[in-house]
Design an enzyme around this catalytic site. Sequence first.
Site, PDB file in Angstrom:
ATOM      1  N   SER A  94      58.506  12.168  28.475  1.00 52.88           N
ATOM      2  CA  SER A  94      59.647  12.034  27.524  1.00 52.88           C
ATOM      3  C   SER A  94      59.919  13.415  27.183  1.00 52.88           C
ATOM      4  O   SER A  94      61.175  13.639  26.632  1.00 52.88           O
ATOM      5  CB  SER A  94      59.431  11.335  26.458  1.00 52.88           C
ATOM      6  OG  SER A  94      58.595  11.993  25.258  1.00 52.88           O
ATOM      7  N   SER A  97      53.246   8.890  24.414  1.00 48.69           N
ATOM      8  CA  SER A  97      51.944   8.332  23.789  1.00 48.69           C
ATOM      9  C   SER A  97      52.371   8.059  22.453  1.00 48.69           C
ATOM     10  O   SER A  97      53.594   8.590  21.821  1.00 48.69           O
ATOM     11  CB  SER A  97      50.994   9.641  23.809  1.00 48.69           C
ATOM     12  OG  SER A  97      50.784   9.722  25.168  1.00 48.69           O
ATOM     13  N   THR A 102      48.102  11.125  38.952  1.00 51.25           N
ATOM     14  CA  THR A 102      47.972  10.731  40.152  1.00 51.25           C
ATOM     15  C   THR A 102      49.134  10.920  41.105  1.00 51.25           C
ATOM     16  O   THR A 102      50.191  11.506  40.375  1.00 51.25           O
ATOM     17  CB  THR A 102      47.642   9.317  40.489  1.00 51.25           C
ATOM     18  OG1 THR A 102      48.508   8.386  39.925  1.00 51.25           O
ATOM     19  CG2 THR A 102      46.185   8.930  39.750  1.00 51.25           C
ATOM     20  N   GLY A 122      50.661  18.437  38.869  1.00 49.24           N
ATOM     21  CA  GLY A 122      50.272  18.933  37.791  1.00 49.24           C
ATOM     22  C   GLY A 122      48.463  19.178  37.702  1.00 49.24           C
ATOM     23  O   GLY A 122      47.995  19.805  36.982  1.00 49.24           O
TER      24      GLY A 122
END
Length: 273
Positions: A98, A60, A254, A154
């Site tokens: 990351s 991000s 997903t 998750g």
Amino acid sequence: MAWRSSGSSNAALVENLWTNGLLTSPAVKAAFQRVDRAHYAPSAPYEDSPQPIGHGATISAPHMHANAAEALLALVAPAPAPAPGRRPRRVLDIGSGSGYLTHVLAELAGEDGVVVGVEHIEALRDLGERNMAKSPEGRALLESGRCRFRVGDGRKGWVEPSPREGVPGVGGHAAEAPGAQQGADAGGWDAIHVGAAAEELHEELVSQLRAPGRMFIPVGGKEGWDQYIWTVDKDADGNVTRKRGYGVRYVPLTDVPGAAGGRCDYDSDLYYE
């Protein structure tokens, strides 16, 4: 001011985020200063923009990581003078990618905190570990068990044994405390960060919040244009409140690519209002 926050070094990037009001807490600013984004971003690490890291995932933009850390600060960072017997902080980073924000959150959580990053792709789990191991500080966090990376779905949250303070287990994974408390609150999370967009607020995640606890999660459709950041708070009595914030565009939370509904390769999580 996000588009003006890029810098020529990690120090310059963090200072610009601070000057532009995207970082507002000295504690969060200090954590960002201790984690060099060059260890996590594949190119142009000090630009305030998202970047692909492979497997349909992104790191991000720094201003989004700053916003998430600021939103979770009160539930992540220990108080300056913690009360005797205060339980260690437990933080869950879903879609750790990351590993950058996972590392920042571990810096915030303090010496007795535990931060767990969860990825649904083993290669991304391994990427986060490799990136964190590039610095002495990151290696120390991994070796102590204060920061860990796991593979899992998750959307269902994660159950991780409560650690015995100061006693690392095999492979740097902290050992479970003898006689540790049982129940969702004992093994739950003070703060949950979700780094990919869920189609709905999964109740499994809400149930794993401690009381008090907070979750930062983007929610919305796979197309990316109807996604919003939500904060979910659970107070000390277990009452839950949900608040919709600003619009964003994240990769979807997903299945593994190749399965039905696998991640799309969006390249932007810039917020808009």
